[in-house]
Design a protein around this motif. Sequence first.
Motif, mmCIF file in Angstrom:
data_model
loop_
_atom_site.group_PDB
_atom_site.id
_atom_site.type_symbol
_atom_site.label_atom_id
_atom_site.label_comp_id
_atom_site.label_asym_id
_atom_site.label_seq_id
_atom_site.Cartn_x
_atom_site.Cartn_y
_atom_site.Cartn_z
ATOM 1 N N PHE A 33 1.077 -1.350 -0.209
ATOM 2 C CA PHE A 33 -0.455 -0.054 0.512
ATOM 3 C C PHE A 33 0.698 1.051 -0.208
ATOM 4 C CE2 PHE A 33 -2.828 -2.986 2.003
ATOM 5 C CZ PHE A 33 -3.459 -2.968 0.932
ATOM 6 N N ASP A 34 0.671 2.521 -0.425
ATOM 7 C CA ASP A 34 1.159 3.390 -1.195
ATOM 8 C C ASP A 34 1.190 4.974 0.301
ATOM 9 O OD1 ASP A 34 2.827 2.736 -3.488
ATOM 10 O OD2 ASP A 34 1.247 3.418 -4.644
ATOM 11 N N ASP A 35 0.384 4.212 0.254
ATOM 12 C CA ASP A 35 -0.412 5.561 1.262
ATOM 13 C C ASP A 35 -0.137 4.350 2.968
ATOM 14 O OD1 ASP A 35 -1.940 7.551 2.727
ATOM 15 O OD2 ASP A 35 -3.514 6.690 2.404
ATOM 16 N N PRO A 36 1.160 5.497 4.014
ATOM 17 C CA PRO A 36 1.050 4.799 4.655
ATOM 18 C C PRO A 36 -0.119 5.298 6.154
ATOM 19 C CG PRO A 36 2.038 7.341 4.909
ATOM 20 C CD PRO A 36 1.186 6.911 2.927
ATOM 21 N N SER A 37 -0.558 6.175 5.539
ATOM 22 C CA SER A 37 -1.432 6.467 6.381
ATOM 23 C C SER A 37 -3.006 4.734 6.931
ATOM 24 C CB SER A 37 -3.455 7.273 7.063
ATOM 25 O OG SER A 37 -3.367 7.036 4.909
ATOM 26 N N LEU A 38 -3.140 3.975 6.322
ATOM 27 C CA LEU A 38 -3.782 3.253 6.088
ATOM 28 C C LEU A 38 -3.088 1.497 7.196
ATOM 29 C CD1 LEU A 38 -4.363 1.485 2.451
ATOM 30 C CD2 LEU A 38 -6.007 3.065 3.941
ATOM 31 N N TYR A 39 -1.825 2.372 7.672
ATOM 32 C CA TYR A 39 -1.259 1.256 8.525
ATOM 33 C C TYR A 39 -2.071 2.441 10.080
ATOM 34 C CZ TYR A 39 2.051 -0.705 5.260
ATOM 35 O OH TYR A 39 3.215 -1.697 4.232
ATOM 36 N N MET A 40 -3.161 1.838 10.758
ATOM 37 C CA MET A 40 -3.513 2.282 11.209
ATOM 38 C C MET A 40 -4.713 1.129 11.554
ATOM 39 S SD MET A 40 -2.308 4.864 12.668
ATOM 40 C CE MET A 40 -3.735 5.352 13.544
ATOM 41 N N PHE A 41 -4.343 0.053 10.946
ATOM 42 C CA PHE A 41 -5.497 -1.175 10.913
ATOM 43 C C PHE A 41 -5.222 -1.785 11.984
ATOM 44 C CE2 PHE A 41 -7.839 1.860 7.663
ATOM 45 C CZ PHE A 41 -8.794 2.161 8.302
#
Length: 283
Positions: A49-57
Amino acid sequence: MASTLRFSVTFLTLLFSLWVVEVHTSRKLISIKEEEDQTISHLLKDGEFDDPSLYMFFRINDLKYDLKSGSKLPIFFNKDDPQKLPPLITRQEADLIPFTTSKLDFLLSHFSISKDSPQGKAMKETLERCNYKPMEGQLKFCGTSLESMLDLVKETIGSNADLKVMTTKVTVPTQNTVSYALHNYTFVEAPKELFGVKMLGCHRMPYPYAVYYCHGHKSGSRVFEVNLVSDNGRQRVVGPAVCHMDTSMWNTDHVAFKVLKIEPGTAPVCHFFPLDNIVWLTK
């Protein structure tokens, strides 16, 4: 009177902490190396995933780590540059501006934003999300000013002065700078579950001025306070985490299902909170 005063002081302290200017921001991705003893198959591999904000789940079982094993979670705690954030406006100002999809063309013209621009599309998505009818059992609203958000929080989960505010806080030794980037974190101690609380999570939305989308559920969510340390030991994070136990009514395209590789209703969805989000709690 005393309890009201204590709450007012707490709220003002929150506002100060949310809007204090930070001088360092980094969005650099780190690589996530797979350790030989890594058994958590759902962790995202570097570059997926290019969007690091997805590493919140994360999954609820991740909260049951054996603290001695050193199991790691890749988490992205971002902080936007306050100088680039949309401004706060007062309730009086907000009440003079329509906040509905039916007035989108007027609003785009009012803020001199092109309909087909990224900002225009984000405005439309924010208005649509804020105007959606809540799902069964869901509590939701959008606050267009801090005053309106506070009033709506009281109306939604309790009007007493026992409201508690939680935000995600990052601390480092004085000689180091906070790195707002993707890090591998471990738990300093077992997560503390907050039993018997009503909760609303408020997320900043893309809009020309500050808008918070607040939502919660009448039942079925578990709230935790977590204490984490980065893999280099230089950064500590303390803040809330929420697990939504029933996701059967969620949109099948929700990004959390793609991140965790699960289907709606098959497992709880848990997430940490970005630094500019607010969690409201009351008994």
